[in-house]
Design a protein around this motif. Structure first.
Motif, short mmCIF file in Angstrom:
data_model
loop_
_atom_site.label_atom_id
_atom_site.label_comp_id
_atom_site.label_asym_id
_atom_site.label_seq_id
_atom_site.Cartn_x
_atom_site.Cartn_y
_atom_site.Cartn_z
N UNK B 800 -5.97 -12.69 9.26
CA UNK B 800 -5.43 -12.94 7.93
C UNK B 800 -5.75 -11.77 7.01
N UNK B 801 -6.97 -11.26 7.14
CA UNK B 801 -7.35 -10.13 6.32
C UNK B 801 -6.58 -8.88 6.70
N UNK B 802 -6.45 -8.71 7.99
CA UNK B 802 -5.76 -7.51 8.46
C UNK B 802 -4.31 -7.50 8.00
N UNK B 803 -3.68 -8.65 8.09
CA UNK B 803 -2.28 -8.72 7.71
C UNK B 803 -2.09 -9.18 6.27
N UNK B 804 -3.08 -8.97 5.46
CA UNK B 804 -2.99 -9.47 4.09
C UNK B 804 -1.81 -8.87 3.35
N UNK B 805 -1.33 -7.76 3.83
CA UNK B 805 -0.19 -7.12 3.20
C UNK B 805 1.05 -8.00 3.29
N UNK B 809 -2.17 -16.15 0.62
CA UNK B 809 -3.00 -17.17 1.23
C UNK B 809 -3.42 -18.19 0.18
#
Lengths: 459, 937
Positions: B800-805, B809
């Motif tokens: 989720x953090x990696x793809x936050x772009x 959330x």
């Protein structure tokens, strides 16, 4: 539990742990890639991408299949099944002169010790050779002579019809790792630490046989040669595991320049024009080169270096461009460079002239202490290095592409369709310029509207 | 100030009635027609004209040759529905307007009994005394034992609202035609089977007789025959004739489908359609109708019986039930179709009209409607409509018409369009041979008819069938009004409808007939008949000898069908009078238990004997019928015992909704009641496959719930706006939570804001527990994600953090949201936390309307040529981009982030429009490089 969430909006996740890595925030105004398309067909690591024509490319990897894609739509055009083990090399093959249909052909070789010639328009397996003693690691086509060479533990010469013309003796157990063509019917093969130059003898009146002769062995590298490329008409470049980059004269095979130790943090010129840049031995293997008219770009460990052929020196560097080894780089127009790495990220760089005020070299890791994504502000940073040694240019990060969850093996740039990356997570991602795509869709829409007779001119 | 009578109006109608209506009278030409029932007091939803039933229902009646008109069953099969309404009386009414049934099986010109492949007739009639108006669909089924082989039936849609019948005529007609087609197909199958049995019997009888004759011949070889022998010989001859006749009948019935196919592709399509339906809905395996001849293959298990030569007239024979007449599967299927009809036309007319207009408008927006509309249902119904009404060149409700219809609903389709459609359809032919002559004959005939004559003809028919001067009034027939001048409307109707068309129609007829049946409109066959012709011969145009009196055309045609047989037949018919009815009478003689009083043979309705005076009888074959009995058993006590003045409104929640409480006219209520009722219906009629029409209520309820929860979300979370913006702009929203139910509920609620990529499904994933991948963001725009405790769930959080772009959330557990900033004006309008809207369904509608508005903006933006392409070669991309920006800002009035919403929707529209086959190419993941912010309560 949700620290990343509370930690604030701007910073990407990777920043939680301190690293000297240069980062860029979410605002990437210069990054044109605002659309992506995930292409799924492979079941294992995808290692190779090769462009077939203006709109098609082929991908291959450890699952032994070759897939042909449409780069515009992301449509899977063909799946070529024939190899039983992982594919080790893949090149496009110029059409046979005699052949009527001008179909695009590709040559693939695999760990199953076969070479297959494919027709990429029909998906047909044109020919297959399976008489090899060892795994072929590289392929090269000599178009002038209408032959192609395969490099494994020995070097074989084949004609267009896949008949073996001649071969060398056993060269090495590790085999040939790279092959390039140089003038005068010669090829350079990288075998371990050595560069071996072979000459091909075409059939003449006296002898009807092809022959291949070893001309010279070059022993200047201290460690295994990982990369070998032609950069222009006068020179070729080799890079080794210990960070030696040697520029050779293409005609007399002499060393023109050598950057043999990148590990010294303070670059200094010596008589040999050596520049030592890198810190750790494990960080300095040279994985890949790319080049344009005046520069050679090298992926050295985690960093990127730009070596100017005229000035014979490194003009810009980014010592930790990625979290992990850079596997592949590609040159874009507008002095841009794209790199991909084992850490799964793809980054876009721009080569910029440094401003006079900022003539000082700055350790790249330094930026990160001063806020994220503010790379332009380094001009005001403290000066530490000597004026004369500082590189005149800098590589600026202008965007990163996040999508792959594992190491990005290779990338391919299409002028018209964007960027293709392949990865160990079995995926291929097509990155597109959203604005341009939107325009194309509009064009398509109005074309269809016109076909349907739904287009009216406003008064 | 609110005066007392205003309140009283909703409590007691009588008092309101007393309130004098004393406004100065306007000149006639300026006055708006008053609400028709204003004189009877009451609000527009009050019980109309004192109908004795609580809501609309469908009645199936038969004109029994033994007992006359009798009701067979009602749908819904519920005593509460028709209350004290006299079904017997009404059956009498509706059966008596069926003038097609007068054509008997044995026309004078032909030697053999011929089957009339009669088209159904469709009549609208009203009985003002009963307060009932009905769409009546007459059909005939074949029965070997019946007089003339035909059994007239009718299906009637009975409603207290005349407007409803009139305005939904096309739809009713189309739907009932389907039911009728199904019934008739099954009947033909059963009839053919019956004929085959009969043939076997006859064959057997012939063999026996033959043997006997031979024996007798041998017994006395004196050269002359005894009277006994002659009798036997006659008997044998009669049996042989009977065999030929029955073979002929069998051939006729078997040839039916082919004739139909040849005659018109439209019809065959229709048949196929119904049959498709049949095969879909039937739970058991249904024989494939395409191999139609297979249906008529004989059943090997049958053992032939000897048929007695002399048969007695037996009125004590038991007539077949409706189910016996048809194949059971088809009968069940028909019942399903009928209850579908009942369901379809349930509710107030204005509701029906609104939803029809709604659907028509939605259909019109075919480019944008995939984005937010819940389209499965609509698409189905639209397709159904189109299929069901193929003969019309113009679609049943052209959008423009339905728009016009909004303020003043008009009656039926406009006559003009109807007529034109009739003209455009080629006359159906049965055989290629003799096509020309047939057409000629028909043309001359039709042209020779005077419209006035038609009316007289029709009128006589009416008079014949109705013995008493009751309160039934002929209001109009379809074709005659087309011919009549529209000006002759002097008399005013008791029921003044607003448009003049109705008036002229109605009045012209009533004055002529002077009878009291209100036949509001008839439309005998399905638009295949030339106008003039229809009136004179409403029953059977494209079938063979139904119009025996116009023998020229008929005989001509007949000759062309089968010349050899004809010749043969004529010879035979000269010798002996037909007796097949008698002989067939006796087969089903075992039904002695009938307590039905013997009645003189019911001839055709046109014979002016006392058919009507015979009181309708109850149908008593308990052992036989299943639904039939049930219906009537239920019906009779209500008629006999239940007190008058049943408070019908209270019984039916649906009607209650329609009548009293206007504020309750919300979708959610409606959906609940309908679903309740449908469940009741399905339990009461377990034979009916209820799965046939699964849509409707569930989706309504779903909408209501989603709306309610969305409303709750908006009120509960101050950061609802950026979350909704994320959804609208195509940025995936991940709803993170531990409790699956809570997450699912919220995901369902928020899904109303998610634009679809195609007609198929919304890109919503309700619940995932595995770590997300980049492909998930490409595929889903709203994801419910399970929160797993850190050691295990670290991976999920990491991705989720990696793809936050690519994601926003929403953390339900810590009530936090991480997503880009929103500063537009659109979402506040869409999701105002201080909104006065209380109900989920209302809010849902509000969202739909706002989103539709948004869609139209996106449409404008996407389909404006110069906004996207340079006007000339020299224009740079920047100029075009500038033009886009100014259009979005100035013309569409979009600010800040709203631009991105419209741009995203426009991209979806482009993609959808340019796709060759929708759904084939995968959508790209579009994203922006914008910073996200953290919101917390």
């Amino acid at each position: 539990m949700l620290r990343w969430l509370i930690g604030g909006g701007r910073e990407p996740q990777g920043l939680a742990e301190k690293s000297p890595l240069q980062t860029i925030g979410e605002e990437q105004t210069q990054n044109p890639y605002t659309e992506l398309l995930v292409l799924k067909a492979h079941h294992d690591i995808v290692r190779f991408l090769v462009q077939l024509d203006e709109y098609r490319f082929a991908s291959a990897g450890d699952d032994g299949i070759v897939v042909v894609w449409n780069a515009q739509t992301g449509e899977k055009l063909l799946e070529l099944n024939g190899h039983t083990q992982k594919i080790t090399a893949l090149i496009t093959f110029p059409s046979l002169e005699a052949c009527e249909e001008k179909n695009q052909l590709i040559l693939t070789t695999s760990a199953d010790r076969t070479v297959i010639l494919w027709d990429c328009d029909t998906g047909r397996q044109v020919r297959k050779v399976s008489c090899f003693q060892s795994t072929i690691k590289c392929l090269i086509v000599l178009q002038r002579l209408d032959v192609w060479l395969s490099g494994g533990n020995d070097l074989c010469v084949w004609n267009q019809k896949l008949d073996l013309l001649c071969k060398t003796g056993h060269l090495s157990d590790t085999g040939i790792s790279a092959l390039i063509e140089i003038p005068k019917n010669c090829v350079v093969a990288a075998v371990g630490k050595e560069l071996i130059i072979f000459r091909l003898v075409a059939p003449t009146e006296e002898s009807l046989e092809w022959d291949i002769l070893e001309i010279k062995r070059l022993l200047d590298h201290q460690d295994n040669i990982l990369s070998l490329v032609n950069v222009n008409d006068v020179s070729f470049v080799t890079g080794s595991h210990v960070g030696e980059m040697i520029i050779w004269d293409i005609l007399d095979w002499t060393v023109q320049a050598c950057e043999c130790s990148f590990w010294d943090p303070s670059p200094q010129l010596d008589t040999q024009q050596e520049i030592k840049l890198c810190q750790k031995p494990d960080d300095i293997s040279i994985h890949h080169f790319t080049w344009d008219e005046e520069n050679v770009f090298a992926a050295v460990g985690r960093g990127l270096y730009v070596y100017n052929l005229h000035m014979k020196r490194v003009i810009a560097c980014q010592k930790s461009a990625h979290d992990s080894n850079v596997l592949h780089i590609a040159k874009l127009p507008n002095r841009q460079l794209i790199s991909c790495s084992e850490d799964g990220s793809v980054r876009i760089w721009e080569l910029r002239e440094k401003q006079q005020l900022a003539a000082e070299p700055v350790p790249t890791g330094f930026f990160n202490m001063w806020g994220f994504g503010r790379v332009n502000k380094q001009a005001s940073q403290p000066v530490k290095k000597q004026q004369e040694n500082s590189p005149p240019c800098s590589l600026e990060l202008i965007g990163d592409l996040i999508g792959h969850s594992s190491s990005v093996e290779m990338l391919l740039y299409f002028e018209d369709h964007g960027l293709v990356t392949c990865s160990a997570d079995h995926l291929i991602i097509l990155w597109k310029n959203g604005e341009r795509e939107s325009g194309l869709r509009s064009l398509k829409l109005f074309q269809k509207l016109e076909e349907n007779g739904g287009l009216y001119l406003a008064v | 100030m609110i005066s007392a009578p205003d309140v009283v109006a909703f409590t007691k109608e009588e008092e309101y009635e007393k309130e004098p209506y004393n406004e100065p009278a306007l000149p006639e030409e300026y006055s708006v027609p008053l609400f028709p029932f204003a004189s009877q007091g009451a609000n527009p939803w009050s019980k109309l004209s004192g109908a004795k039933f609580s809501r609309d229902f469908i009645l199936i009646s038969e004109f029994s040759e033994q007992v006359g008109p009798q009701p067979l069953l009602t749908i819904p099969n519920d005593i509460k529905v028709f209350g004290t309404f006299d079904l017997n009386y009404f059956s009498l009414r509706i059966m008596s307007v069926d003038y097609q049934a007068s054509f008997v099986g044995h026309p004078p010109g032909s030697a053999y009994p011929k089957l009339n492949f009669v088209e159904d007739s469709k009549v609208v009639l009203g009985d003002s005394k009963e307060g009932a108006f009905a769409y009546v669909h007459h059909l005939t089924l074949y029965d070997l034992e019946a007089r003339g082989f035909v059994r007239p039936f009718c299906m009637a849609y009975i409603s207290a609202d005349q407007h409803k019948i009139m305005q939904q005529f096309q739809e009713l007609s189309a739907e009932f035609s389907k039911a009728s087609e199904c019934l008739k197909t099954g009947n033909r199958k059963a009839f053919a089977g019956e004929l085959e049995k009969k043939l076997k019997d006859l064959d057997y009888t012939r063999t026996v007789l033959h043997t006997e004759t031979e024996i007798q011949k041998k017994a006395n070889d004196k050269g002359f025959y005894s009277s006994q022998a002659i009798e036997k010989a006659n008997e044998l001859a009669s049996v042989e004739k009977s065999i030929i006749e029955h073979q002929d009948l069998l051939k006729q019935i078997r040839s039916y489908p082919h004739r139909k196919l040849k005659g018109s592709p439209l019809c065959s399509g229709e048949t196929e359609h119904t049959q498709d339906q049949a095969s879909q809905a039937a739970t058991t395996s249904n024989p494939d109708e395409s191999a139609d001849t297979d249906l008529y293959t004989c059943r090997p298990a049958y053992t032939p019986k000897l048929i007695k030569a002399k048969s007695t007239k037996c009125f004590d024979k038991k007539l077949k039930t409706l189910e016996e007449l048809c194949d059971t599967e088809y009968f069940t299927q028909t019942l399903a179709q009928l209850s579908h009809i009942e369901h379809m036309f349930r509710g107030d007319l204005c509701y029906l009209l609104t939803s029809q207009i709604d659907r028509a408008l939605l259909k019109q927006q075919h480019i944008t409607n995939f984005l937010f509309e819940d389209f499965v249902e609509v698409d189905d119904r639209v397709a159904e409509k189109q299929e069901s009404a193929p003969p019309r060149p113009v679609p049943g409700r052209p959008p423009s018409r339905s728009l016009e219809e909004c303020p003043i609903p008009q009656v039926l389709v406009s006559v003009g369009s109807y007529k034109s459609s009739v003209e455009s359809v080629p006359i159906k032919m049965e055989q290629e041979l003799g096509d020309e002559e047939y057409r000629e004959a028909e043309v001359t005939e039709s042209s020779s008819f005077d419209p006035q004559e038609n009316l007289d003809y029709l009128d006589m028919d009416m008079k014949g069938s109705i013995s008493s001067g009751e309160s039934i009034e002929v209001l109009g027939t379809e074709k005659s009004t087309a011919v009549l001048p529209k000006s002759d409307s002097q008399a005013s109707l008791t029921v003044p409808l607003s448009p003049q068309v109705v008036r002229s129609k109605a009045v012209s007829h009533r004055t002529i007939s002077e009878d009291s049946i209100e036949v509001l409109s008839t439309c005998p066959s399905e638009a295949l008949i030339p106008d003039d012709f229809k009136a004179s011969c409403p029953s059977a145009i494209n079938e063979e000898e139904s119009y025996a009196d116009d023998s020229e055309g008929a005989i001509h045609f007949q000759a062309s069908v089968s010349p050899p047989e004809l010749g043969e037949a004529e010879e035979g018919s000269l010798e002996t009078p037909p007796s097949q009815i008698d002989s067939s009478c006796c087969i089903g003689k075992e039904s002695d238990s009938l307590r039905v009083p013997l009645s003189p043979p019911a001839h055709t309705p046109s014979e002016q004997d006392g058919v009507v005076s015979i009181p309708p009888q109850r149908y008593r074959q308990k052992d036989q019928g299943f639904r039939v009995d049930f219906a009537v058993e239920n019906a009779s006590p209500s008629r006999d015992n239940s007190p008058e003045g049943f408070p019908a409104d209270e019984l039916d929640p649906n009607r209650l909704l329609a009548s009293r409480d206007v504020s309750k006219t919300s979708l959610d209520n409606y959906s609940d009641t309908t679903s309740n009722m449908s469940s009741v219906a399905s339990t009461s009629s377990d034979r009916t496959p209820s799965s046939a029409h699964p849509t409707g209520p569930s989706s309504e309820r779903h909408k209501k719930r989603a709306g309610q929860n969305a409303l709750k979300f908006i009120r509960q979370y101050p950061f609802a706006h950026p979350a909704i913006y994320s959804l609208l702009s195509g940025r995936t929203l991940v709803v993170l939570g531990e409790d699956e139910a809570v997450v699912r509920k919220l995901v369902t609620a928020l899904s109303i804001f998610v634009p679809s990529h195609s007609h198929f499904a919304k890109p919503v994933k309700h619940w995932v527990s595995s770590p997300l991948h980049i492909t998930d963001f490409q595929k889903w725009k709203l994801i419910g994600l399970q929160r797993v405790a850190p050691p295990a769930g670290a991976g999920a959080l990491h991705t989720l953090g990696r793809y936050s772009r690519y994601t926003s959330v929403l953390d339900l557990d810590s009530k936090a949201l991480r997503c880009p900033l929103y500063r537009g004006a659109l979402v506040p309008r869409l999701a105002d936390h201080r909104t006065q809207i209380k109900r989920g369904s209302t809010y849902y509608l509000h969202v739909q309307s706002t989103l539709t508005q948004l869609c139209s903006k996106a449409f404008l933006y996407a389909f404006c040529h110069h906004l996207h392409l340079p006007a000339h070669d020299k224009e740079t991309r920047e100029v075009v981009a500038g033009r886009q920006a100014s259009f979005l800002k100035l013309n569409l009035g979009l600010v800040n982030e709203d631009v991105k919403v419209v741009q995203y929707l426009a991209e979806l529209l482009k993609l959808h429009y340019t796709q060759e086959a929708p759904g084939t190419s995968q959508p790209t993941l579009r994203f922006d490089y914008v910073p996200s912010f953290l919101y917390k309560i």
